[in-house]
Design an enzyme around this catalytic site. Structure first.
Site, PDB file in Angstrom:
ATOM      1  N   SER A 128       0.834  -1.202   0.000  1.00 27.03           N
ATOM      2  CA  SER A 128       0.000   0.000   0.000  1.00 27.03           C
ATOM      3  C   SER A 128       0.865   1.247   0.000  1.00 27.03           C
ATOM      4  O   SER A 128       1.980   1.250   0.560  1.00 27.03           O
ATOM      5  CB  SER A 128      -0.870  -0.031   1.261  1.00 27.03           C
ATOM      6  OG  SER A 128      -1.457   1.228   1.471  1.00 27.03           O
ATOM      7  N   THR A 130       0.408   3.473   1.821  1.00 26.66           N
ATOM      8  CA  THR A 130       0.472   3.880   3.223  1.00 26.66           C
ATOM      9  C   THR A 130       1.906   3.824   3.756  1.00 26.66           C
ATOM     10  O   THR A 130       2.249   4.537   4.692  1.00 26.66           O
ATOM     11  CB  THR A 130      -0.483   3.021   4.090  1.00 26.66           C
ATOM     12  OG1 THR A 130      -0.605   3.621   5.363  1.00 26.66           O
ATOM     13  CG2 THR A 130      -0.009   1.611   4.265  1.00 26.66           C
ATOM     14  N   TYR A 153      -2.332  -1.432  10.906  1.00 24.20           N
ATOM     15  CA  TYR A 153      -2.549  -1.929   9.546  1.00 24.20           C
ATOM     16  C   TYR A 153      -1.385  -1.521   8.642  1.00 24.20           C
ATOM     17  O   TYR A 153      -0.786  -2.354   7.950  1.00 24.20           O
ATOM     18  CB  TYR A 153      -3.870  -1.377   8.960  1.00 24.20           C
ATOM     19  CG  TYR A 153      -3.896  -1.430   7.463  1.00 24.20           C
ATOM     20  CD1 TYR A 153      -4.139  -2.627   6.796  1.00 24.20           C
ATOM     21  CD2 TYR A 153      -3.613  -0.285   6.693  1.00 24.20           C
ATOM     22  CE1 TYR A 153      -4.106  -2.680   5.407  1.00 24.20           C
ATOM     23  CE2 TYR A 153      -3.579  -0.337   5.312  1.00 24.20           C
ATOM     24  CZ  TYR A 153      -3.826  -1.534   4.673  1.00 24.20           C
ATOM     25  OH  TYR A 153      -3.772  -1.588   3.303  1.00 24.20           O
ATOM     26  N   LYS A 157       1.906  -3.763   6.598  1.00 23.94           N
ATOM     27  CA  LYS A 157       2.352  -3.701   5.202  1.00 23.94           C
ATOM     28  C   LYS A 157       3.860  -3.431   5.135  1.00 23.94           C
ATOM     29  O   LYS A 157       4.580  -4.035   4.339  1.00 23.94           O
ATOM     30  CB  LYS A 157       1.573  -2.634   4.425  1.00 23.94           C
ATOM     31  CG  LYS A 157       0.100  -2.967   4.244  1.00 23.94           C
ATOM     32  CD  LYS A 157      -0.113  -4.221   3.387  1.00 23.94           C
ATOM     33  CE  LYS A 157      -1.555  -4.635   3.288  1.00 23.94           C
ATOM     34  NZ  LYS A 157      -1.763  -5.951   2.654  1.00 23.94           N
ATOM     35  N   ASN A 183      -5.385   4.322  -4.264  1.00 21.26           N
ATOM     36  CA  ASN A 183      -6.757   4.071  -3.787  1.00 21.26           C
ATOM     37  C   ASN A 183      -7.607   3.375  -4.857  1.00 21.26           C
ATOM     38  O   ASN A 183      -8.117   4.046  -5.751  1.00 21.26           O
ATOM     39  CB  ASN A 183      -7.414   5.390  -3.365  1.00 21.26           C
ATOM     40  CG  ASN A 183      -6.840   5.925  -2.064  1.00 21.26           C
ATOM     41  OD1 ASN A 183      -5.645   6.128  -1.974  1.00 21.26           O
ATOM     42  ND2 ASN A 183      -7.681   6.126  -1.069  1.00 21.26           N
TER      43      ASN A 183
HETATM   44  C1  UD1 Z   1      -6.691   3.977   3.749  1.00 24.92           C
HETATM   45  C2  UD1 Z   1      -5.251   3.635   3.979  1.00 24.92           C
HETATM   46  C3  UD1 Z   1      -4.755   2.696   2.926  1.00 24.92           C
HETATM   47  C4  UD1 Z   1      -5.603   1.454   2.954  1.00 24.92           C
HETATM   48  C5  UD1 Z   1      -7.036   1.838   2.709  1.00 24.92           C
HETATM   49  C6  UD1 Z   1      -7.850   0.569   2.824  1.00 24.92           C
HETATM   50  C7  UD1 Z   1      -3.806   5.239   5.028  1.00 24.92           C
HETATM   51  C8  UD1 Z   1      -3.064   6.522   4.881  1.00 24.92           C
HETATM   52  N1  UD1 Z   1      -4.464   4.850   3.966  1.00 24.92           N
HETATM   53  O1  UD1 Z   1      -6.758   4.776   2.585  1.00 24.92           O
HETATM   54  O2  UD1 Z   1      -3.434   2.341   3.168  1.00 24.92           O
HETATM   55  O3  UD1 Z   1      -5.145   0.567   2.004  1.00 24.92           O
HETATM   56  O4  UD1 Z   1      -7.457   2.810   3.667  1.00 24.92           O
HETATM   57  O5  UD1 Z   1      -8.980   0.668   3.548  1.00 24.92           O
HETATM   58  O6  UD1 Z   1      -3.791   4.617   6.047  1.00 24.92           O
HETATM   59  N2  UD1 Z   1     -13.099  10.350   3.335  1.00 24.92           N
HETATM   60  C9  UD1 Z   1     -14.142  11.221   3.662  1.00 24.92           C
HETATM   61  N3  UD1 Z   1     -15.304  10.678   4.141  1.00 24.92           N
HETATM   62  C10 UD1 Z   1     -15.487   9.329   4.291  1.00 24.92           C
HETATM   63  C11 UD1 Z   1     -14.431   8.459   3.950  1.00 24.92           C
HETATM   64  C12 UD1 Z   1     -13.245   9.001   3.476  1.00 24.92           C
HETATM   65  O7  UD1 Z   1     -13.999  12.436   3.537  1.00 24.92           O
HETATM   66  O8  UD1 Z   1     -16.557   8.917   4.730  1.00 24.92           O
HETATM   67  C13 UD1 Z   1     -11.845  10.910   2.787  1.00 24.92           C
HETATM   68  C14 UD1 Z   1     -10.639  10.605   3.655  1.00 24.92           C
HETATM   69  O9  UD1 Z   1     -10.436  11.603   4.606  1.00 24.92           O
HETATM   70  C15 UD1 Z   1      -9.536  10.568   2.587  1.00 24.92           C
HETATM   71  C16 UD1 Z   1     -10.236  10.073   1.328  1.00 24.92           C
HETATM   72  O10 UD1 Z   1     -11.626  10.290   1.558  1.00 24.92           O
HETATM   73  O11 UD1 Z   1      -9.077  11.869   2.342  1.00 24.92           O
HETATM   74  C17 UD1 Z   1      -9.999   8.607   1.040  1.00 24.92           C
HETATM   75  O12 UD1 Z   1     -10.281   7.851   2.208  1.00 24.92           O
HETATM   76  P1  UD1 Z   1     -10.350   6.254   2.205  1.00 24.92           P
HETATM   77  O13 UD1 Z   1     -11.183   5.806   1.074  1.00 24.92           O
HETATM   78  O14 UD1 Z   1     -10.729   5.819   3.582  1.00 24.92           O
HETATM   79  O15 UD1 Z   1      -8.867   5.788   1.868  1.00 24.92           O
HETATM   80  P2  UD1 Z   1      -7.471   6.183   2.556  1.00 24.92           P
HETATM   81  O16 UD1 Z   1      -7.637   6.687   3.924  1.00 24.92           O
HETATM   82  O17 UD1 Z   1      -6.762   7.052   1.574  1.00 24.92           O
END
Ligand code: UD1
Length: 342
Positions: A128, A130, A153, A157, A183
């Site tokens: 990832s 990450t 998590y 990785k 993503n």
């Molecule tokens: C995270 C992990 C990634 C992991 C993935 C799997 C980190 C930095 N990243 O990705 O390694 O493989 O999850 O689950 O640990 N958001 C909102 N509202 C929501 C959900 C998300 O605003 O309800 C925003 C988040 O703040 C972020 C973006 O959308 O900016 C993407 O979020 P998300 O889809 O959860 O992925 P990551 O956090 O990037």
């Protein structure tokens, strides 16, 4: 020559099922192992409908070493492993760190033990972005420094990459490729397989599609005070089918011994950074459906911005993400509608 057999662990899950389709389309035999802890065997029906072939499937936990050994004794013709099976909820990993270390690392170690004894079996591992934390330079290249993980998590990785690297250093007839996903979003064009989060989605796009279809009242946008053009976080959203295709390329590279080092690492992204608000606008524009959202506090542990430098993967693998953001978002929406029978 018979078909090459690939073990896809976690193959009933989101990325695994899309990869099974691409492998079958490219003439591989696929055998799936999954404990169904976060997926359903129904995805096998989707894979069968799309490809005309139902992959072999065995349900067991890869942390069970005796079962792993039995399995490989029974299937002596496996050429390579794509290891997806792992827990992936960042928040849950903070609450249950031992579960994450047990699950994500023991399964990997059991597979590496088998490979150590039979190094002709090669490995593609799901890593990832990450591991980069908040990179100093963007887009981020594969040689950017690894930063201290912000969750158990993420740490699994990082440790997994190290375990693979050290095991191969000690046994140079082994070979592996780790793919660092940005993503993954979207679904197969047929809408027969897709992302199926159990319970409340933690990731952005399933939350968006579930809100748009009326299953959730409101999407929370986590922060609009970041140091980005519109204040929301930036990520590199890649179509899951593009991601799946990269796995087939990686598998061929290993099986055909085209790898340049015994352990290689590649970024899998599009090279484009997209903010949360941009993604929401793109969703509304391409689907014509409004999403009810509210700006709330930042989510602890979120990285401000990250997107991939894809040059190394593009040049070395001869692979490039093809789908546009709009196509990718539409595929996620079509899957949500298909799944809910709407
Ligand atoms: C995270 C992990 C990634 C992991 C993935 C799997 C980190 C930095 N990243 O990705 O390694 O493989 O999850 O689950 O640990 N958001 C909102 N509202 C929501 C959900 C998300 O605003 O309800 C925003 C988040 O703040 C972020 C973006 O959308 O900016 C993407 O979020 P998300 O889809 O959860 O992925 P990551 O956090 O990037």
């Amino acid at each position: 020559m018979g078909k090459k057999k690939i073990l896809v662990t976690g193959g009933t899950g989101y990325i695994g099922s899309h990869t099974a389709v691409e492998l079958i389309n490219e003439g591989f035999d696929v055998i799936i192992v999954d404990n169904l802890s976060n997926s359903s065997a129904d995805s096998l029906d989707g894979v069968e409908k799309i490809t005309g072939t139902r992959p072999e499937f065995e349900k067991f936990d890869l942390c069970d070493k005796a079962k792993v050994i039995d399995f490989f004794n029974k299937h002596g013709d496996i050429e390579a492993i794509i290891h997806f099976a792992a827990s992936k909820a960042v928040g849950e990993s903070v609450d249950k760190p031992l579960l994450y270390y047990q699950n994500n690392l023991n399964s990997l170690i059991n597979l590496l033990e088998v490979m150590n004894a039979k190094p002709s079996i090669s490995l593609v591992f799901s890593s990832s972005c990450t591991v980069y934390g908040q990179p100093e330079k963007l887009p981020v290249t594969e040689d950017a420094p690894i930063q201290k993980a912000t969750s158990p998590y993420g740490n699994t990785k990082q440790i997994a990459e190290e375990i693979i690297q050290e095991t191969i250093a000690a046994n140079p007839s082994m070979k592996a490729i780790a793919l660092r996903y940005f993503n993954p979003i979207g679904a197969h064009a047929t809408a027969l397989i897709g992302e199926l989060p159990i319970g409340v989605p933690q990731n952005l796009v399933p939350f968006v599609t579930q809100t748009a279809i009326g299953l959730r009242n409101e999407l929370k946008v986590f922060g609009n005070d970041y140091n980005t053009p519109d204040g929301s976080c930036i990520r590199d959203y890649i179509h899951v089918v593009d991601l799946a295709k990269a796995h087939v390329v990686a598998i061929k590279r290993l099986i055909e011994s085209k790898n340049k080092r015994n352990f290689e690492l590649f970024n899998l992204g599009t090279g484009r950074g997209v903010s949360v608000l941009e993604l929401l606008n793109a969703f509304e524009k391409s689907t014509g459906v409004k999403v009810n959202y509210k700006i709330v506090e930042r989510r602890p542990g979120d990285i401000e911005q990250v997107w991939a430098d894809t040059k190394f993967a593009n040049d070395e693998l001869g692979w490039k993400a093809q789908s546009t953001l709009d196509e990718t978002i539409l595929s996620a929406w079509n899957w949500e509608k298909h799944y809910r029978n709407k």
